[in-house]
Design an enzyme around this catalytic site. Structure first.
Site, PDB file in Angstrom:
ATOM      1  N   PRO A   2      15.610   5.986  42.223  1.00 54.08           N
ATOM      2  CA  PRO A   2      16.684   6.658  42.029  1.00 54.08           C
ATOM      3  C   PRO A   2      17.691   7.331  43.254  1.00 54.08           C
ATOM      4  O   PRO A   2      17.091   8.008  44.149  1.00 54.08           O
ATOM      5  CB  PRO A   2      16.430   7.835  41.194  1.00 54.08           C
ATOM      6  CG  PRO A   2      15.062   7.174  40.675  1.00 54.08           C
ATOM      7  CD  PRO A   2      14.443   6.362  41.726  1.00 54.08           C
ATOM      8  N   LYS A  58      19.117  14.039  46.202  1.00 51.47           N
ATOM      9  CA  LYS A  58      18.309  13.505  45.093  1.00 51.47           C
ATOM     10  C   LYS A  58      17.312  14.355  44.586  1.00 51.47           C
ATOM     11  O   LYS A  58      16.488  14.126  43.719  1.00 51.47           O
ATOM     12  CB  LYS A  58      17.367  12.192  45.809  1.00 51.47           C
ATOM     13  CG  LYS A  58      18.245  11.340  46.565  1.00 51.47           C
ATOM     14  CD  LYS A  58      17.411  10.367  47.259  1.00 51.47           C
ATOM     15  CE  LYS A  58      18.056   9.332  48.064  1.00 51.47           C
ATOM     16  NZ  LYS A  58      17.206   8.424  48.993  1.00 51.47           N
ATOM     17  N   ARG A 112       5.316   5.477  38.450  1.00 52.86           N
ATOM     18  CA  ARG A 112       4.487   5.201  39.818  1.00 52.86           C
ATOM     19  C   ARG A 112       3.802   6.335  40.267  1.00 52.86           C
ATOM     20  O   ARG A 112       3.224   6.267  41.349  1.00 52.86           O
ATOM     21  CB  ARG A 112       5.366   4.207  40.584  1.00 52.86           C
ATOM     22  CG  ARG A 112       5.878   3.083  40.133  1.00 52.86           C
ATOM     23  CD  ARG A 112       6.718   2.247  41.050  1.00 52.86           C
ATOM     24  NE  ARG A 112       6.107   1.721  42.428  1.00 52.86           N
ATOM     25  CZ  ARG A 112       6.452   1.491  43.344  1.00 52.86           C
ATOM     26  NH1 ARG A 112       8.049   1.135  43.209  1.00 52.86           N
ATOM     27  NH2 ARG A 112       5.715   1.075  44.434  1.00 52.86           N
TER      28      ARG A 112
END
Length: 272
Positions: A2, A58, A112
């Protein structure tokens, strides 16, 4: 992973679904995903409500009704959010779940396990400690110019440095430099005033476009370089067309700059 646009979309999703609901409990499947002790997380958040959000690069910060209790979410490689009713099965990979008193849950998906959730008490202090620069949508032209003129490194890795501008990932920097007509291997300290202005304008253009199209790359305008990456079905009728510059039709070149795969137009992004 992302990038800034995807995290912004997740921020909007959280604001539209999970605010102003008392938190009943927090279920954590894997405590290694936390940057705050689980017991502290429960003590600080149970009974509180999410009241708003702030995104820097982020990093997604979720504000609560206590100004010094702020949840920081980092989506790692594949993180996501899913809001659902508690009567439904827990979404796959929802390893952290915020359970609200009204019967709804917010799942933090960690496929993950590179994702992280924790608490901070002061966003600006956290950003300063981690040396995170102003967000790509917030940085001014003068702030960017001051940072770039101090760097003798190649412009691509400089723009990827989160202490220069927050939130620019690999494909975004390629797109910014393409839209700004700047070669990825030009040294940052050699950029002209005009080039810096073009880069600043391009940063906003690329980020705002990605957010507008909800990061669905195939829907981006055809004059964007991103189509060369073949992440989605090509929007071109001619499947070979995406391999060429959408402006001058020169074949796009692929190289490695700063250890990252890089695409650029050799004709329109000339190295001085």
């Amino acid at each position: 992973m992302p990038e800034l646009p995807e995290v912004e979309i997740r921020r909007q999703y959280l604001e539209a679904s999970a605010l102003h609901q008392p938190i009943r409990h927090i279920e954590v499947e894997d405590k290694k995903l936390l940057t705050t002790e689980y017991s502290t997380l429960l003590a600080k958040l149970e009974g509180r409500q999410f009241t708003g959000t702030r995104r820097v690069g982020k990093n997604l910060f979720v504000l609560t009704d206590d100004p010094e209790v702020i949840v920081r979410m980092h989506f790692g490689m594949t993180g996501d959010l899913e809001y659902y009713h508690s009567s439904l099965d827990r979404p796959r990979f929802a390893r952290i779940v915020f359970e609200f008193e009204g019967g709804f849950n917010l799942g933090f998906l960690c496929p993950r396990k590179f994702e992280r959730v924790g608490l901070v008490s002061d966003i600006d202090a956290f950003l300063k400690e981690k040396k995170i620069a102003p967000d790509g949508l917030d940085i001014t032209r003068d702030q960017l110019a001051d940072k770039l003129r101090r760097k003798k490194a190649l412009i691509k890795p400089v723009l990827l440095d989160q202490s220069i501008v927050a939130g620019l990932g690999n494909w975004i920097v390629d797109e910014v430099l393409f839209q700004a007509y700047v070669h990825p291997e030009q040294r940052a300290d050699t950029l002209t005033d005009e080039q810096i202005t073009q880069i600043h304008v391009a940063i906003r253009l690329v980020l705002e476009t990605a957010i507008r199209y909800e990061a669905m790359y195939r829907d981006f305008p055809k004059n964007f370089l991103i189509h060369v990456r073949e992440w989605d079905n090509s929007p071109y009728d001619d499947l070979e067309a995406h391999k060429f510059c959408p402006r001058c039709k020169t074949r796009i070149e692929r190289s490695v700059v700063g250890g990252r795969t890089t695409f650029f137009c050799p004709k329109e992004q000339e190295l001085p």
